[in-house]
Design an enzyme around this catalytic site. Structure first.
Site, PDB file in Angstrom:
ATOM      1  N   SER A 122     -35.915  72.877  -0.847  1.00  0.00           N
ATOM      2  CA  SER A 122     -35.805  71.423  -0.680  1.00  0.00           C
ATOM      3  C   SER A 122     -36.054  70.627  -1.953  1.00  0.00           C
ATOM      4  O   SER A 122     -35.897  69.403  -1.954  1.00  0.00           O
ATOM      5  CB  SER A 122     -36.749  70.938   0.419  1.00  0.00           C
ATOM      6  OG  SER A 122     -36.178  71.146   1.686  1.00  0.00           O
ATOM      7  N   LYS A 144     -33.489  68.164  -3.137  1.00  0.00           N
ATOM      8  CA  LYS A 144     -33.447  66.739  -2.779  1.00  0.00           C
ATOM      9  C   LYS A 144     -33.861  65.833  -3.936  1.00  0.00           C
ATOM     10  O   LYS A 144     -33.712  64.606  -3.830  1.00  0.00           O
ATOM     11  CB  LYS A 144     -34.314  66.491  -1.548  1.00  0.00           C
ATOM     12  CG  LYS A 144     -33.798  67.198  -0.294  1.00  0.00           C
ATOM     13  CD  LYS A 144     -34.616  66.815   0.931  1.00  0.00           C
ATOM     14  CE  LYS A 144     -34.121  67.538   2.174  1.00  0.00           C
ATOM     15  NZ  LYS A 144     -34.663  68.893   2.301  1.00  0.00           N
ATOM     16  N   SER A 198     -38.982  65.215   3.827  1.00  0.00           N
ATOM     17  CA  SER A 198     -37.967  66.170   3.400  1.00  0.00           C
ATOM     18  C   SER A 198     -36.903  66.377   4.471  1.00  0.00           C
ATOM     19  O   SER A 198     -36.410  67.485   4.693  1.00  0.00           O
ATOM     20  CB  SER A 198     -38.606  67.522   3.039  1.00  0.00           C
ATOM     21  OG  SER A 198     -37.702  68.348   2.360  1.00  0.00           O
ATOM     22  N   LYS A 203     -41.373  66.468  -4.980  1.00  0.00           N
ATOM     23  CA  LYS A 203     -40.685  67.169  -3.894  1.00  0.00           C
ATOM     24  C   LYS A 203     -41.135  68.617  -3.771  1.00  0.00           C
ATOM     25  O   LYS A 203     -41.161  69.357  -4.745  1.00  0.00           O
ATOM     26  CB  LYS A 203     -39.176  67.105  -4.126  1.00  0.00           C
ATOM     27  CG  LYS A 203     -38.374  67.477  -2.908  1.00  0.00           C
ATOM     28  CD  LYS A 203     -38.505  66.423  -1.824  1.00  0.00           C
ATOM     29  CE  LYS A 203     -38.231  67.006  -0.450  1.00  0.00           C
ATOM     30  NZ  LYS A 203     -39.258  67.958   0.019  1.00  0.00           N
TER      31      LYS A 203
END
Length: 387
Positions: free
Chosen positions: A63, A66, A123, A229
């Protein structure tokens, strides 16, 4: 597009200032990312690397993908392609995303700002796809933009297949490339207004109210951390691109492939401890500082200021003072009208001898169009009157 006659007024070319040394080899003798497959520690303003471990190894970013998704979302907001208070209708495809999600339903409508929170805090894969479809028309078209942006940033070891980081063959990045993406994202200073949120609610007061809790626990447990993130898949293991700001210095720390979330967070904390205990920054110029002026013979404005895109900052060990640096500017050779505000037109570099210690793009302060006949005629008359 028309070629234009250009003359430069340069405000500053040489200075004597404090400078950093090369830290990579020395800091790599310190084990800061035990157990992780790769890691990077970067000072944000100068881009100086303080520590790296297998920094260019291609790995699944999970993730942390992102970060690029958020970069294009912030860019779309800045360019007014979307607005924070705009409502987005969620497609069946977006609602069907598995993994981390904010449980969007097909046909549901949600404001861009809430979807942005869903991506930055929780997320949300569904929120990522919903915004990607709104911005580019489809997730596939958005992914194309992601890869184009990666190429623009010079990221040679990154390739995206989706907006979310869900496992897919050929979807990879590196610790180094994630740090560069994070550095670019942090140019949008309000991104940390979202990534620093530890908990919040979506659909507050409704039956389907959703409690947002940040997947990055360091936001709460490490002073100064305000993003960015996390990531996890079975293949990628535990990953985190974190950023912190203390004493006017912003750091970016990346860990990929840690075995547990505890190990991941401990590695990030150790890298940040090292940075803030050993180093400090010295800012030479603010963001938006006027460095030079273009004289435009055929523009609708006779002059255009070139300003720094980001602060010009050097990193040094605490208390260190070294001198004899040259600060120089290089300008693009083929500048043509029209020129858009924010266009890259040159670079300011800080050097010690032949070594470049930091460089920052010079951008157009305003937009300039091709001048019309009447504008050019009046300018010519004015120039004649001053001779």
């Amino acid at each position: 597009m028309k070629k234009i006659a250009i003359y430069f007024t340069v405000f500053m070319l040489v200075s004597t200032i404090s400078i950093p040394v090369t830290y990579g080899q020395e800091s790599n003798q310190i084990e800061l990312a035990e157990g992780a497959k790769s890691a990077v520690l970067m000072e944000n303003s100068s881009g100086t690397i303080l520590f790296d471990k297998n920094a260019h190894e291609k790995l699944p970013p999970a993730s942390m993908t992102k970060i690029m998704t958020l970069l294009l979302i912030m860019e779309a907001l800045d360019n007014k392609v979307i607005k924070l208070d705009e409502t987005v209708r969620v497609s069946e495809r977006a609602a069907s995303m598995g993994g981390s999600q904010i449980f969007l339903e097909a046909g549901e409508e949600m404001k861009v700002e809430d979807l942005l929170k869903g991506v930055a805090v929780a997320s949300g894969n569904d929120a990522s796809v919903a915004l990607a479809e709104r911005i580019a028309g489809s997730e596939e078209a958005f992914v194309k933009k992601m890869n184009e942006k990666a190429e623009e940033l010079g990221l040679k070891n990154t390739n995206f297949k989706n907006t979310t980081g869900l496992p897919e063959k050929g979807h990879y990045s590196t610790a180094h490339d994630m740090a560069v993406m994070a550095k670019k994202l942090l140019q949008y200073e309000n991104i940390t207004d979202y990534t620093s949120i530890y908990e919040d609610y979506l659909r507050k007061g409704q039956k389907n109210e959703f409690w947002l809790v940040n997947t990055n626990k360091l936001v709460k447990h490490y002073k100064g951390v305000d993003g960015l993130k996390t990531g996890y898949t079975n293949e990628a293991k535990y990953c985190l691109t974190a950023t912190a700001q203390k004493n006017g210095m912003r750091m970016i720390a990346v860990v990929m492939g840690a075995k547990t979330p505890k190990e991941r967070n401990a590695n990030i904390a150790k890298m940040l401890d090292y940075a803030y205990s050993q180093f400090e920054t010295e800012q030479l110029y603010d963001k938006g500082h006027k460095m030079s002026t273009l004289q435009l013979a055929r523009g609708d404005k006779p002059e255009l200021n070139l300003i720094t895109e980001t602060p010009v900052t050097l990193l040094k060990r605490k208390g260190q003072k070294l001198e004899n640096l040259a600060t120089s500017m290089e300008f693009d050779k083929n500048i043509q009208l029209p020129i858009e505000e924010g266009s890259h037109l040159g670079t300011v570099k800080v050097k010690q001898g032949d070594k470049v210690l930091t460089e920052v793009p010079l951008v157009a302060e305003t937009s300039v169009k091709q001048g019309n006949v009447w504008q050019l005629f009046k300018r010519t008359l004015g120039n004649m009157a001053h001779r």
